[in-house]
Design a protein around this motif. Structure first.
Motif, PDB file in Angstrom:
ATOM      1  N   PRO A   1      40.638  15.267   5.979  1.00 49.30           N
ATOM      2  CA  PRO A   1      41.534  16.254   5.381  1.00 49.30           C
ATOM      3  C   PRO A   1      41.460  17.609   6.057  1.00 49.30           C
ATOM      4  O   PRO A   1      42.386  18.394   5.973  1.00 49.30           O
ATOM      5  N   SER A   2      40.330  17.897   6.759  1.00 48.51           N
ATOM      6  CA  SER A   2      40.147  19.283   7.179  1.00 48.51           C
ATOM      7  C   SER A   2      39.336  19.482   8.444  1.00 48.51           C
ATOM      8  O   SER A   2      39.201  20.614   8.902  1.00 48.51           O
ATOM      9  N   GLY A   3      38.782  18.434   9.041  1.00 54.13           N
ATOM     10  CA  GLY A   3      37.905  18.653  10.174  1.00 54.13           C
ATOM     11  C   GLY A   3      36.742  19.532   9.759  1.00 54.13           C
ATOM     12  O   GLY A   3      36.211  19.422   8.667  1.00 54.13           O
ATOM     13  N   PHE A   4      36.351  20.454  10.655  1.00 51.95           N
ATOM     14  CA  PHE A   4      35.321  21.437  10.322  1.00 51.95           C
ATOM     15  C   PHE A   4      35.742  22.769  10.911  1.00 51.95           C
ATOM     16  O   PHE A   4      36.191  22.848  12.056  1.00 51.95           O
ATOM     17  N   GLY A   5      35.598  23.843  10.128  1.00 50.00           N
ATOM     18  CA  GLY A   5      36.220  25.127  10.415  1.00 50.00           C
ATOM     19  C   GLY A   5      36.060  25.637  11.829  1.00 50.00           C
ATOM     20  O   GLY A   5      37.037  25.787  12.567  1.00 50.00           O
ATOM     21  N   TRP A   6      34.821  25.947  12.237  1.00 51.23           N
ATOM     22  CA  TRP A   6      34.696  26.535  13.571  1.00 51.23           C
ATOM     23  C   TRP A   6      34.856  25.507  14.672  1.00 51.23           C
ATOM     24  O   TRP A   6      35.158  25.862  15.808  1.00 51.23           O
TER      25      TRP A   6
ATOM     26  N   ASP B   1      39.364  41.250   4.397  1.00 53.21           N
ATOM     27  CA  ASP B   1      39.325  41.863   3.066  1.00 53.21           C
ATOM     28  C   ASP B   1      38.146  41.339   2.246  1.00 53.21           C
ATOM     29  O   ASP B   1      37.518  42.087   1.482  1.00 53.21           O
ATOM     30  N   ASN B   2      37.841  40.067   2.400  1.00 56.16           N
ATOM     31  CA  ASN B   2      36.697  39.500   1.686  1.00 56.16           C
ATOM     32  C   ASN B   2      35.367  40.000   2.250  1.00 56.16           C
ATOM     33  O   ASN B   2      34.404  40.188   1.511  1.00 56.16           O
ATOM     34  N   PHE B   3      35.312  40.223   3.574  1.00 54.62           N
ATOM     35  CA  PHE B   3      34.129  40.875   4.153  1.00 54.62           C
ATOM     36  C   PHE B   3      33.921  42.247   3.519  1.00 54.62           C
ATOM     37  O   PHE B   3      32.814  42.611   3.125  1.00 54.62           O
ATOM     38  N   ALA B   4      35.011  43.025   3.440  1.00 60.37           N
ATOM     39  CA  ALA B   4      34.918  44.387   2.906  1.00 60.37           C
ATOM     40  C   ALA B   4      34.465  44.377   1.449  1.00 60.37           C
ATOM     41  O   ALA B   4      33.649  45.212   1.027  1.00 60.37           O
ATOM     42  N   TYR B   5      34.986  43.435   0.659  1.00 62.15           N
ATOM     43  CA  TYR B   5      34.584  43.315  -0.748  1.00 62.15           C
ATOM     44  C   TYR B   5      33.085  43.065  -0.863  1.00 62.15           C
ATOM     45  O   TYR B   5      32.406  43.646  -1.713  1.00 62.15           O
TER      46      TYR B   5
ATOM     47  N   VAL C   1      38.732  30.896   3.978  1.00 61.41           N
ATOM     48  CA  VAL C   1      38.605  29.570   4.574  1.00 61.41           C
ATOM     49  C   VAL C   1      37.135  29.167   4.540  1.00 61.41           C
ATOM     50  O   VAL C   1      36.263  29.930   4.956  1.00 61.41           O
ATOM     51  N   VAL C   2      36.872  27.971   4.042  1.00 62.91           N
ATOM     52  CA  VAL C   2      35.503  27.473   3.971  1.00 62.91           C
ATOM     53  C   VAL C   2      35.224  26.615   5.206  1.00 62.91           C
ATOM     54  O   VAL C   2      36.149  26.164   5.881  1.00 62.91           O
ATOM     55  N   PRO C   3      33.941  26.388   5.517  1.00 62.12           N
ATOM     56  CA  PRO C   3      33.640  25.588   6.710  1.00 62.12           C
ATOM     57  C   PRO C   3      34.180  24.171   6.652  1.00 62.12           C
ATOM     58  O   PRO C   3      34.707  23.665   7.650  1.00 62.12           O
ATOM     59  N   GLY C   4      34.055  23.505   5.492  1.00 66.76           N
ATOM     60  CA  GLY C   4      34.542  22.128   5.394  1.00 66.76           C
ATOM     61  C   GLY C   4      33.634  21.292   4.523  1.00 66.76           C
ATOM     62  O   GLY C   4      32.619  21.764   4.007  1.00 66.76           O
ATOM     63  N   GLY C   5      34.034  20.037   4.341  1.00 67.65           N
ATOM     64  CA  GLY C   5      33.196  19.078   3.642  1.00 67.65           C
ATOM     65  C   GLY C   5      32.759  19.542   2.272  1.00 67.65           C
ATOM     66  O   GLY C   5      33.569  19.858   1.408  1.00 67.65           O
ATOM     67  N   ARG C   6      31.454  19.625   2.072  1.00 65.46           N
ATOM     68  CA  ARG C   6      30.878  19.932   0.765  1.00 65.46           C
ATOM     69  C   ARG C   6      30.895  21.416   0.444  1.00 65.46           C
ATOM     70  O   ARG C   6      30.463  21.826  -0.629  1.00 65.46           O
ATOM     71  N   PHE C   7      31.360  22.260   1.371  1.00 68.40           N
ATOM     72  CA  PHE C   7      31.312  23.700   1.155  1.00 68.40           C
ATOM     73  C   PHE C   7      32.538  24.188   0.385  1.00 68.40           C
ATOM     74  O   PHE C   7      33.669  23.820   0.692  1.00 68.40           O
ATOM     75  N   ASN C   8      32.287  25.031  -0.606  1.00 63.96           N
ATOM     76  CA  ASN C   8      33.383  25.675  -1.324  1.00 63.96           C
ATOM     77  C   ASN C   8      33.175  27.179  -1.387  1.00 63.96           C
ATOM     78  O   ASN C   8      33.771  27.863  -2.210  1.00 63.96           O
ATOM     79  N   GLU C   9      32.318  27.690  -0.493  1.00 60.73           N
ATOM     80  CA  GLU C   9      32.070  29.115  -0.431  1.00 60.73           C
ATOM     81  C   GLU C   9      32.406  29.640   0.965  1.00 60.73           C
ATOM     82  O   GLU C   9      32.514  28.883   1.920  1.00 60.73           O
ATOM     83  N   MET C  10      32.571  30.956   1.060  1.00 60.03           N
ATOM     84  CA  MET C  10      32.896  31.627   2.311  1.00 60.03           C
ATOM     85  C   MET C  10      31.602  31.965   3.040  1.00 60.03           C
ATOM     86  O   MET C  10      30.762  32.680   2.510  1.00 60.03           O
ATOM     87  N   TYR C  11      31.447  31.447   4.232  1.00 55.84           N
ATOM     88  CA  TYR C  11      30.249  31.717   5.014  1.00 55.84           C
ATOM     89  C   TYR C  11      30.486  32.839   6.014  1.00 55.84           C
ATOM     90  O   TYR C  11      31.582  33.002   6.556  1.00 55.84           O
ATOM     91  N   GLY C  12      29.412  33.615   6.273  1.00 56.57           N
ATOM     92  CA  GLY C  12      29.508  34.827   7.069  1.00 56.57           C
ATOM     93  C   GLY C  12      30.095  34.650   8.449  1.00 56.57           C
ATOM     94  O   GLY C  12      31.268  34.925   8.681  1.00 56.57           O
ATOM     95  N   TRP C  13      29.301  34.171   9.404  1.00 56.06           N
ATOM     96  CA  TRP C  13      29.825  34.128  10.764  1.00 56.06           C
ATOM     97  C   TRP C  13      30.810  32.989  10.972  1.00 56.06           C
ATOM     98  O   TRP C  13      31.664  33.081  11.854  1.00 56.06           O
ATOM     99  N   ASP C  14      30.745  31.936  10.166  1.00 57.61           N
ATOM    100  CA  ASP C  14      31.792  30.903  10.229  1.00 57.61           C
ATOM    101  C   ASP C  14      33.169  31.541  10.105  1.00 57.61           C
ATOM    102  O   ASP C  14      34.120  31.137  10.790  1.00 57.61           O
ATOM    103  N   SER C  15      33.283  32.516   9.205  1.00 55.61           N
ATOM    104  CA  SER C  15      34.588  33.106   8.897  1.00 55.61           C
ATOM    105  C   SER C  15      35.198  33.795  10.101  1.00 55.61           C
ATOM    106  O   SER C  15      36.416  33.747  10.306  1.00 55.61           O
TER     107      SER C  15
END
Length: 646
Positions: A606-611, A244-248, A209-223
């Motif tokens: 479409p998505s609000g903002f993740g956290w 699982d993505n943290f572990a990778y 899950v990405v934070p939202g908006g312009r982000f298309n990457e996985m952020y650390g503490w957001d996740s």
């Protein structure tokens, strides 16, 4: 007709065309296109494709549904709901009057659960590739995907896709990733690969899950914070995928990254992996023991190799700091972000600003003082608080309350899992771990924090400057993390809560800091992690901390203040759920660096903002029924609780 009026009409025509193109099989829905056109022409007077309190229309609209029934819709909130429902009508059989008149908190919570999480979900594979590699942060046509040298399955899979995706460029990372190497990638930015499964040659990226908006990457503490919301919304599958993505990332990149983007390879983020594992286990004690074991090994590896490595993030006090490695200016910042500081160094070297910046970036000028500034800056970004005057030009010299609280929680979480899941014995490479080993380490950290960070006179924890050997004594929301992790005695907790309400609680919730604006330079950026702004992770951790120590009424107040502000802004601004708020003025119209992600959309967010989504769901799980009723009436919190500072 004015130019703005023409633009609005063209926008409506385009939307109607898209609705027709997207759902030709549902011709019965097409009659609503004329309703949408009439509604927008009448009510969207500023042409921003939303209906808000800033629009000057009559705020009253009548339409006839497919059953021939007439409906009169009045008021900003209900009209914006109608606009939203019309915008998605191509996917639904009918316009739901119940959804148009839905109570605000119920509507926000429902959209988060049923719409926003899915819209924020990505995967790095063929199905998700185009969306993930949409790189609005790059000005080139090449879409780069960086893959670890030892992930052979991913290398083969993505290289096979380069014939189909001509813009895709697969880059294999070296075995040893150094700051010098990462600097060479600044002109060649790209996405870093994440975890995947492979069965019968079927490669699938594990979603994130990405934070939202312009982000298309996985952020650390957001996740982590997003996962709190996911677990509340019965999306354990996605929360486990985040783990699982943290572990990778730990396995292949050596750390949980600031985000899976090339220029973040030298930076981690605040550590929350152990908390995620514990909460998944507590939500479902029947979760696979093998799955927990494989992820717990990565938690321990991260703790030992990222945080407890002497001289990097472990200091001579026995406590920890953030330390973002790297060379030169962080490349992700906005143009001109550092000009206020670089002007001083340009003058020192008797150069104009542009010449100095160019020469410094090329390594043609070496300035140790400036290099030290950027060490502090990258460390501040690693802290997740990018940026704050609390940490600017000092971060790498601080044992912060926040970080050491989180690592204390790692120690007690690891002990908890070893004792409760693995019968008090856990082995990694022939090394045995017991719960007592980790509890002993936690007690040691608690003692050091009480010695160096607790201020008995003020009744608060403060960041400790190990270089200057003193406390910073800046009031920050992170000073209250000890409530969440359980470091405090009850007396300390009582004093912390008094200080919290005295210093940081505002009408809309908890401010990140007191007013610590940088008045030394008129060119200094307005730091987004400082007063008067408030952020979801601070609210969520402090709510849980208050709950842990039995501060029920205080917790209800702080939850209500935050949810009221979110709900009020959503009601007044077409369902907007942004990244951050000004908790003093109680608005999403925040004037600080980087703007406010989540405020730009057409017709329906479409998505609000993740956290922020997660904080709403967590808050609703805390709030009592009486306050929920007041929330839906948008009752001002100062009419319910003691009036806060304005």
């Amino acid at each position: 007709m004015s130019i703005n009026g023409c633009i609005r009409c063209l926008s409506v025509i385009l939307l109607c065309f898209l609705l027709i193109r997207c759902a030709p099989e549902k011709a019965q829905n097409l009659e609503y296109s004329s309703v949408l056109e009439s509604l927008v022409n009448q009510e969207d007077t500023d042409g921003d494709k939303k209906i808000t309190i800033d629009d000057k229309g009559p705020k009253k609209f009548e339409f006839i549904d497919k059953n021939g029934e007439s409906h009169n819709i009045e008021g900003t909130y209900y009209l914006s709901n109608l606009l939203q429902e019309l915008a998605i009508v191509a996917k639904d059989d009918t316009i739901s009057i119940e959804r148009i008149t839905e109570a605000p908190s119920a509507r926000i919570s429902r959209l988060i659960k049923t719409r926003f999480w899915d819209n924020l979900t990505r995967s790095i594979d063929k199905n998700g590739l185009e969306k993930v590699l949409e790189d609005t942060k790059s000005d080139t046509d090449t879409l780069r995907l960086y893959i670890p040298f030892d992930d052979k399955d991913a290398i083969r899979y993505f290289q096979s896709l380069t014939k189909e995706y001509k813009k895709l460029k697969v880059v294999i990372l070296p075995k040893k990733i150094t700051p010098e190497y990462v600097k060479t990638l600044n002109s060649k930015p790209g996405i870093l690969n994440l975890a995947h499964t492979k069965q019968d040659e079927n490669y699938q990226g594990i979603p994130f899950v990405v934070p939202g908006g312009r982000f298309n990457e996985m952020y650390g503490w957001d996740s982590y914070f997003e996962s709190v919301g996911l677990l509340i919304d019965d999306r354990e599958d996605l929360a486990m995928a985040m783990a699982d993505n943290f572990a990778y990332q730990i396995k292949h990149y050596g750390k949980i990254l600031n985000a899976n983007r090339s220029y973040y390879l030298t930076r981690t983020q605040p550590p929350f992996f152990s908390s995620l594992l514990v909460e998944i286990y507590q939500e479902n004690p029947q979760v696979s023991k093998d799955w927990l074991a494989s992820n717990l090994k990565m938690v321990i590896k991260e703790y030992e190799t990222v945080w407890m490595k002497n001289g990097v993030r472990l200091t001579n006090t026995g406590l920890n700091r953030f330390y973002g490695e790297g060379i030169g200016m962080p490349p992700e910042t906005e143009e001109g972000h550092f000009d206020f500081i670089l002007k001083e160094f340009a003058a020192k070297h008797k150069l104009d600003l542009d010449t100095f910046k160019n020469m410094y970036q090329k390594g043609e000028i070496i300035d140790e003082e400036l290099s030290q500034y950027f060490i502090h800056d990258r460390s501040m970004r690693e802290s997740g608080h990018d940026t704050s005057n609390r940490l600017d030009d000092i971060c790498a010299d601080l044992n912060t309350v926040g970080l050491n609280s989180l690592l204390y929680k790692y120690e007690i979480d690891i002990a908890y899992l070893i004792k409760n899941v693995f019968e008090d014995s856990f082995e990694i490479d022939d090394k045995q771990y017991t719960s007592q080993l980790w509890l002993k380490q936690a007690e040691k950290r608690k003692g050091l924090m009480n010695t160096l960070m607790w201020n008995e006179e003020k009744g608060s924890f403060y960041d400790y400057n190990f270089s200057a050997q003193n406390q910073t004594q800046i009031e920050s929301a992170t000073n209250y993390y000890p409530l969440w992790v359980g470091i405090c005695t009850q007396d300390q907790a009582n004093r912390l809560v008094d200080n919290l309400f005295e210093n940081l609680v505002q009408k809309g919730g908890i401010a990140s800091t007191t007013d610590i604006s940088n008045t030394a330079s008129v060119d200094a950026p307005q730091r987004q992690w400082d007063y008067p702004n408030g952020w979801a992770p601070h609210q969520m951790l402090i709510w849980r901390g208050l709950h842990n120590y039995g501060f029920a009424s205080q917790n209800q107040e702080l939850v209500y203040r935050w949810l009221w502000m979110i709900t009020k802004n959503a009601v007044n601004y077409n369902g907007t759920i942004p990244e951050k708020y000004d908790v003093v003025q109680c608005t999403h119209k925040v004037y600080a660096e980087y703007g406010n992600v989540g405020t730009e959309f057409d017709y329906i967010t479409p998505s609000g903002f993740g956290w922020m989504n997660a904080s709403y769901q967590l808050g609703m799980s805390f709030l009592n029924n009486e306050l929920k009723e007041k929330l839906n009436k948008l009752t001002d919190p100062d009419e319910i609780f003691n009036k806060r500072n304005q």
